[in-house]
Design a protein around this motif. Structure first.
Motif, PDB file in Angstrom:
ATOM      1  N   HIS A 265      53.269 -11.498  27.457  1.00  0.00           N
ATOM      2  CA  HIS A 265      52.897 -10.206  26.740  1.00  0.00           C
ATOM      3  C   HIS A 265      51.814 -10.842  25.900  1.00  0.00           C
ATOM      4  CE1 HIS A 265      53.376  -6.529  24.475  1.00  0.00           C
ATOM      5  NE2 HIS A 265      53.680  -7.222  23.388  1.00  0.00           N
ATOM      6  N   VAL A 266      52.241 -11.950  25.103  1.00  0.00           N
ATOM      7  CA  VAL A 266      51.243 -12.327  24.194  1.00  0.00           C
ATOM      8  C   VAL A 266      50.074 -12.810  24.859  1.00  0.00           C
ATOM      9  CG1 VAL A 266      51.097 -14.416  22.697  1.00  0.00           C
ATOM     10  CG2 VAL A 266      53.061 -13.484  22.797  1.00  0.00           C
ATOM     11  N   GLY A 267      49.807 -13.272  25.928  1.00  0.00           N
ATOM     12  CA  GLY A 267      48.609 -13.524  26.796  1.00  0.00           C
ATOM     13  C   GLY A 267      47.927 -12.325  26.950  1.00  0.00           C
ATOM     14  N   GLN A 268      48.669 -11.319  27.298  1.00  0.00           N
ATOM     15  CA  GLN A 268      47.839  -9.956  27.831  1.00  0.00           C
ATOM     16  C   GLN A 268      47.054  -9.620  26.362  1.00  0.00           C
ATOM     17  OE1 GLN A 268      50.582  -7.089  29.288  1.00  0.00           O
ATOM     18  NE2 GLN A 268      50.689  -8.475  31.079  1.00  0.00           N
ATOM     19  N   ILE A 269      47.959  -9.604  25.018  1.00  0.00           N
ATOM     20  CA  ILE A 269      47.460  -9.122  23.887  1.00  0.00           C
ATOM     21  C   ILE A 269      46.240  -9.984  23.427  1.00  0.00           C
ATOM     22  CG2 ILE A 269      47.613  -9.035  21.424  1.00  0.00           C
ATOM     23  CD1 ILE A 269      50.581  -8.169  22.053  1.00  0.00           C
ATOM     24  N   TYR A 270      46.218 -11.476  23.477  1.00  0.00           N
ATOM     25  CA  TYR A 270      45.239 -12.314  23.372  1.00  0.00           C
ATOM     26  C   TYR A 270      44.059 -12.064  24.173  1.00  0.00           C
ATOM     27  CZ  TYR A 270      48.307 -15.175  20.159  1.00  0.00           C
ATOM     28  OH  TYR A 270      49.079 -15.609  19.415  1.00  0.00           O
ATOM     29  N   GLY A 271      44.298 -11.903  25.506  1.00  0.00           N
ATOM     30  CA  GLY A 271      43.156 -11.684  26.323  1.00  0.00           C
ATOM     31  C   GLY A 271      42.388 -10.275  25.776  1.00  0.00           C
ATOM     32  N   GLN A 272      43.088  -9.166  25.600  1.00  0.00           N
ATOM     33  CA  GLN A 272      42.252  -8.233  25.079  1.00  0.00           C
ATOM     34  C   GLN A 272      41.578  -8.157  23.973  1.00  0.00           C
ATOM     35  OE1 GLN A 272      42.022  -5.343  27.054  1.00  0.00           O
ATOM     36  NE2 GLN A 272      40.926  -3.971  25.877  1.00  0.00           N
ATOM     37  N   ILE A 273      41.947  -8.878  22.957  1.00  0.00           N
ATOM     38  CA  ILE A 273      41.299  -9.076  21.766  1.00  0.00           C
ATOM     39  C   ILE A 273      39.867  -9.847  22.017  1.00  0.00           C
ATOM     40  CG2 ILE A 273      41.272 -10.361  19.623  1.00  0.00           C
ATOM     41  CD1 ILE A 273      44.115  -9.872  19.317  1.00  0.00           C
ATOM     42  N   ALA A 274      40.219 -10.926  23.065  1.00  0.00           N
ATOM     43  CA  ALA A 274      39.017 -11.866  23.475  1.00  0.00           C
ATOM     44  C   ALA A 274      37.912 -11.001  24.096  1.00  0.00           C
ATOM     45  CB  ALA A 274      39.514 -12.849  24.325  1.00  0.00           C
ATOM     46  N   ASP A 275      38.476  -9.932  24.908  1.00  0.00           N
ATOM     47  CA  ASP A 275      37.419  -9.200  25.655  1.00  0.00           C
ATOM     48  C   ASP A 275      36.905  -8.208  24.579  1.00  0.00           C
ATOM     49  OD1 ASP A 275      38.020 -10.185  28.255  1.00  0.00           O
ATOM     50  OD2 ASP A 275      39.644  -8.692  28.590  1.00  0.00           O
ATOM     51  N   ILE A 276      37.502  -7.551  23.720  1.00  0.00           N
ATOM     52  CA  ILE A 276      36.946  -6.852  22.628  1.00  0.00           C
ATOM     53  C   ILE A 276      35.749  -7.356  21.969  1.00  0.00           C
ATOM     54  CG2 ILE A 276      37.296  -5.515  20.608  1.00  0.00           C
ATOM     55  CD1 ILE A 276      40.086  -4.675  21.738  1.00  0.00           C
ATOM     56  N   THR A 277      35.987  -8.618  21.697  1.00  0.00           N
ATOM     57  CA  THR A 277      35.046  -9.450  20.673  1.00  0.00           C
ATOM     58  C   THR A 277      34.174 -10.240  21.414  1.00  0.00           C
ATOM     59  OG1 THR A 277      36.464 -11.188  20.334  1.00  0.00           O
ATOM     60  CG2 THR A 277      36.687  -9.529  18.829  1.00  0.00           C
ATOM     61  N   HIS A 278      33.893 -10.518  22.737  1.00  0.00           N
ATOM     62  CA  HIS A 278      33.278 -11.106  23.605  1.00  0.00           C
ATOM     63  C   HIS A 278      33.626 -12.605  23.297  1.00  0.00           C
ATOM     64  CE1 HIS A 278      31.163  -7.523  24.831  1.00  0.00           C
ATOM     65  NE2 HIS A 278      30.954  -7.091  23.621  1.00  0.00           N
ATOM     66  N   GLY A 279      34.858 -12.953  23.202  1.00  0.00           N
ATOM     67  CA  GLY A 279      35.369 -14.316  22.947  1.00  0.00           C
ATOM     68  C   GLY A 279      36.000 -14.996  24.175  1.00  0.00           C
ATOM     69  N   ALA A 280      37.166 -15.534  24.025  1.00  0.00           N
ATOM     70  CA  ALA A 280      37.718 -16.267  25.148  1.00  0.00           C
ATOM     71  C   ALA A 280      39.305 -16.350  24.696  1.00  0.00           C
ATOM     72  CB  ALA A 280      37.323 -17.234  25.691  1.00  0.00           C
ATOM     73  N   SER A 281      40.166 -16.629  25.603  1.00  0.00           N
ATOM     74  CA  SER A 281      41.589 -16.954  25.365  1.00  0.00           C
ATOM     75  C   SER A 281      42.083 -17.774  26.498  1.00  0.00           C
ATOM     76  CB  SER A 281      42.404 -15.671  25.403  1.00  0.00           C
ATOM     77  OG  SER A 281      42.612 -14.972  26.475  1.00  0.00           O
ATOM     78  N   CYS A 282      42.720 -18.741  25.873  1.00  0.00           N
ATOM     79  CA  CYS A 282      43.147 -20.012  26.938  1.00  0.00           C
ATOM     80  C   CYS A 282      44.583 -20.345  26.288  1.00  0.00           C
ATOM     81  CB  CYS A 282      42.309 -21.289  26.788  1.00  0.00           C
ATOM     82  SG  CYS A 282      40.477 -20.816  27.372  1.00  0.00           S
TER      83      CYS A 282
END
Length: 222
Positions: A160-177
């Motif tokens: 669940h946390v990973g999905q939220i982090y991934g969405q924030i990364a997508d919105i800002t054109h960043g990345a999540s790992c």
């Protein structure tokens, strides 16, 4: 949403304005945000030891200025002044103890928007293992960042946390790992990769030619 509190180390507005006027515009500015709630002490200690590598990685490209932001306890979210050397950053981090509390990622994003409006912020780094806030509110805050990419490093494997982090990364054109608590080298490589990107863009990141750099590049090119 409450404003981020200023740490005792934060200078006055007039002093900061004078400082920013002297900063080489080629130097990258990165907000380094860490979850300092009770469970985070091991990761906090790890990140403290790795701060020198952020500066070393960016030094060869154009330099780096870092602002430390941490949240802990009941609504405490603190921002340091902008720092240009690893020793100063490590000194501040060594004086911080983790306290129980909920995440305050929204405050970090709102603070990043304000800082970037004053002078461009090249990237936001967030290290945490949880998210106890409304995802929709975080996504709205992320959209307000416009051209400030957020790199979220999740300790553990909470989907669940990973999905939220991934969405924030997508919105800002960043990345999540993700990384494990014992994987200090992986976190070090990820931090160095972001520092290189902030200081020199995609080209500098590609030149690192590390697995972490390739992972971030894959996400940035989406």
């Amino acid at each position: 949403m409450p404003a981020v509190k200023a740490a005792p180390t934060v200078a006055t507005r007039s002093h900061l304005d004078a400082l920013f006027a002297k900063i080489d515009p080629a130097r990258a500015r990165v907000i380094f945000a860490i979850d300092a709630t009770a469970s985070r002490q091991p990761t906090w200690d790890m990140a403290s030891k790795l701060t020198a590598e952020l500066f070393d990685s960016a030094a060869a490209i154009g330099g780096l200025d870092i602002q430390l932001v941490y949240y802990r306890g009941h609504g405490e979210c603190v921002a340091s002044k902008w720092l240009s050397d690893a020793k100063s950053l490590a000194s501040i981090m060594s004086g911080v103890a983790c306290h129980a509390g909920e995440t305050q990622i929204g405050k970090v994003l709102t603070h990043a928007k304000k800082e970037s409006a004053r002078k461009k912020v090249g990237a936001v780094i967030l290290i945490s293992d949880a998210c106890e806030e409304s995802p929709s509110e975080l996504y709205n805050a992320a959209r307000e960042l416009h051209d400030v990419p957020v790199f979220l490093f999740q300790e553990g494997d909470d989907e669940h946390v990973g999905q939220i982090y991934g969405q924030i990364a997508d919105i800002t054109h960043g990345a999540s790992c993700r990384f494990d608590q014992g994987a200090s080298q992986r976190l070090a490589d990820l931090l160095k990769a972001v520092a290189a990107f902030a200081a020199g863009g995609v080209k500098a990141l590609a030149n690192q030619n590390s697995e972490s750099a390739k992972l971030l590049l894959t996400q940035l090119k989406k």
